[in-house]
Design an enzyme around this catalytic site. Structure first.
Site, short mmCIF file in Angstrom:
data_model
loop_
_atom_site.label_atom_id
_atom_site.label_comp_id
_atom_site.label_asym_id
_atom_site.label_seq_id
_atom_site.Cartn_x
_atom_site.Cartn_y
_atom_site.Cartn_z
N SER A 12 0.80 -1.21 0.00
CA SER A 12 0.00 0.00 0.00
C SER A 12 0.84 1.27 0.00
O SER A 12 1.49 1.58 -0.98
CB SER A 12 -0.95 -0.06 1.19
N LYS A 34 -0.90 -4.21 -3.13
CA LYS A 34 -2.16 -3.68 -2.64
C LYS A 34 -2.29 -2.26 -3.11
O LYS A 34 -1.65 -1.36 -2.59
CB LYS A 34 -2.20 -3.72 -1.12
N ASP A 67 9.90 4.67 -10.51
CA ASP A 67 9.50 5.24 -11.80
C ASP A 67 10.26 6.51 -12.14
O ASP A 67 10.49 6.81 -13.32
CB ASP A 67 7.99 5.51 -11.81
#
Length: 573
Positions: free
Chosen positions: A457, A482, A468
């Site tokens: 999460s 999640k 990224d």
């Protein structure tokens, strides 16, 4: 009604004694969204044995049904969850898991004193209002359009199972004969085929069941309605749930980063409560309780005589009150009794901040969760490590189940100077947000981020943003996956609430995290359990016993610049 803060967290089976359910950081929380649970093929029928076509699953089903027959519902639930890891598509395993989950849910609620007290005082009209409020919130906020047929069906299944549970029958003083109860359960079977295509239809099903249960069995209609409330939420997805008054308070305490209790993290285990972690300086730490100790008695009651949930509930209490517990340590084996005073405990979100390699300037800290204090805690750790010569930083997110979405964004923003950090998308446009980095106050220190299969999460928001933006190297195992946001919605007619999945979240590159997780740049599987902080010398992480940390240090040394780069870009903090 406005939502509370957003959180991201995975549901886990830990409790902070007093006891904070480490089942989520959940306020309009970000969690990785799982597919909605499949509907049951038939109404739930307790321990009834069923035929299946999948011969490969037959031994697993037989084992689970033996546990069901012995009323070992928690063991059965764990068994089915493990079995589904082998064959996630098996519908019968899914169905039996749902049955076991319903049994466990009812049992847990009826050892929760806040729920029991409410159940005894709740009148029929208030219960109907709660159900109506819950249905309205599902329709307005859940990430998926409601399947009203499934919502009604799951409520009926909850009531059917409740009628087999002594906790339910005894609490409501049901004096009906067993054959009367069985006859009513047969009558309920007809409701599973009743068409429900709207909120009004679902409400009508619950009203009918409540009226008939009161007439035939003398069950308070409010008790019936609460089973439909819990069933409605359980029909949505694995992260949505009904929250008792006690659970709601615990969640708010988690968000604030403090609670009243013993200061230990627990996991329910066979015939005992296993202590996973002890907060330094907390009440348990003061009396000598350590990780891997087991609680075998609470207040004179053996954990073999009462359920683990009951034992955990007994650990709760007012600030300043005391509880007697019997502790068995793994090394001594001889039980010892200690009295622990419940106090307010601050839960640290940053632990073990220190320089691992002074020569190379390799710094490290462990981020345990994301709460309101996390940004402040990280700031303090960064400045301290900077003064001690930090040239490259390792952030350990292993085992971090998540927390406040905004806390994860704030931490990521300390290391990313521009661009997207995370985006959330829901069925309602109100759930669509783009969280972007600000250039002011960005640290340029090279990063290594450690993750594992339990990093979930909010942890995945931070790791995904670092990955990224190519801001650092990710080391370890694929994360949990999640990727959904939960909202905590208090109910207006009671001091309870519901946790609803409201949106999915996406990494800066547009990748959905749910069911996928974050892939590390350097794959390293854990081959030995890391030594707990309290079991190390001086609290220092021991890289020799932790192959993943060793790998992260090697990567960090390659990233370490020749000159100190732990300076801040932009305006001075």
């Amino acid at each position: 009604m406005p939502r509370n803060n957003s959180m991201t967290a995975r549901t886990v089976s830990k409790i902070w004694a007093a006891c904070l359910l480490q089942v989520a950081l959940f306020l309009p929380c970000a969690w990785s969204q799982s597919a909605s649970r499949p509907s049951l093929e038939n109404r739930v029928q307790g321990t009834q044995q069923v035929a299946v076509d999948n011969r490969g699953a037959r031994p697993l089903l037989d084992q689970g049904q033996r546990m069901e027959h012995e009323q070992r519902w928690a063991d059965a639930l764990n068994h089915y969850e493990k079995a589904l890891l082998q064959d996630p598509s098996d519908l019968e395993l899914q169905r039996r898991k749902t049955v076991a989950q319903i049994h466990c849910d009812i049992a847990r609620r009826y050892v929760d004193s806040s729920f029991v007290q409410m159940a005894h005082t709740l009148d029929s009209s208030s219960a109907q209002e709660i159900y109506s409020d819950v249905l309205l919130k599902i329709e307005a906020h859940h990430v998926d359009a409601p399947q009203w047929q499934l919502v009604a069906q799951r409520g009926t299944e909850y009531l059917d199972v409740a009628l087999t549970k002594k906790e339910f029958l005894n609490n409501h003083r049901i004096l009906a004969r067993p054959e009367q109860v069985q006859a009513f359960r047969q009558e309920l079977q007809g409701l599973t085929g009743r068409t429900a295509s709207s909120r009004a239809d679902v409400q009508a099903v619950a009203n009918w069941a409540a009226s008939r249960a009161a007439d035939q069995l003398g069950i308070p209609s409010s008790a019936v309605m609460m089973e439909y409330v819990c069933g409605a939420i359980a029909s949505l997805d694995e992260y949505s749930s009904y929250l008792t008054g006690s659970q709601l308070k615990d969640i708010y305490s988690q968000i604030e980063g403090n609670f009243v209790g013993l200061g230990v993290e627990l996991k329910t285990d066979t015939d005992s409560l296993l202590i996973l972690n002890v907060i330094p300086g907390g009440p348990a730490d003061i009396v000598g309780i350590r990780p891997q100790d087991r609680i075998t008695e609470v207040g004179g009651y053996s954990t073999k005589q009462i359920s683990a949930d009951q034992a955990a509930e007994m650990l709760k209490g007012e600030r300043g009150s005391a509880v007697d517990v019997t502790i068995v340590s793994p090394h001594t084996k001889a039980p010892r009794q200690v009295r622990v005073r419940r106090e307010r405990v601050d839960v640290p979100s940053v632990e073990q901040a220190r320089i691992l390699d002074p020569k190379q300037g390799v710094a490290y800290f462990r981020l345990t969760n994301f709460q309101k204090t996390t940004s402040r805690d990280v700031d303090a750790a960064l400045w301290r490590l900077h003064r001690e010569g930090m040239k490259v930083l390792i952030i350990d997110l292993r085992g971090n189940p998540g927390g406040l979405l905004t806390a994860a964004v704030d931490v990521a923003d300390k290391f990313i100077d521009k661009g997207m950090i995370v985006a959330t998308r829901g069925r309602s446009p109100r759930e669509n947000f783009d969280y972007r980095a600000q250039s002011v106050g960005t640290w340029s220190v090279p990063l290594v981020v450690m993750i594992d299969k339990d990093s979930a999460s909010a942890s995945e928001i931070l790791a995904g943003a670092i990955h990224d933006h190519q801001r650092g190297m990710i080391v370890g195992e694929q994360s949990y996956g999640k990727g959904s946001v939960q909202g905590i919605f208090p109910l207006s007619t009671s001091e309870t609430g519901v946790r609803l999945t409201t949106a999915l979240f996406y990494s800066p590159s547009g990748q959905q995290i749910s069911r996928r997780g974050i892939q590390p740049n350097v794959l390293v599987h854990q081959v030995a359990k890391p030594v707990d902080e309290n079991q190390t010398l001086g609290g220092e992480p021991q890289a020799k016993s932790d192959n993943v940390l060793q790998a992260a240090e090697e990567v960090a040394r390659r990233l370490a610049p020749r000159q100190v780069l732990a300076q801040q870009v932009g305006a001075t903090r």
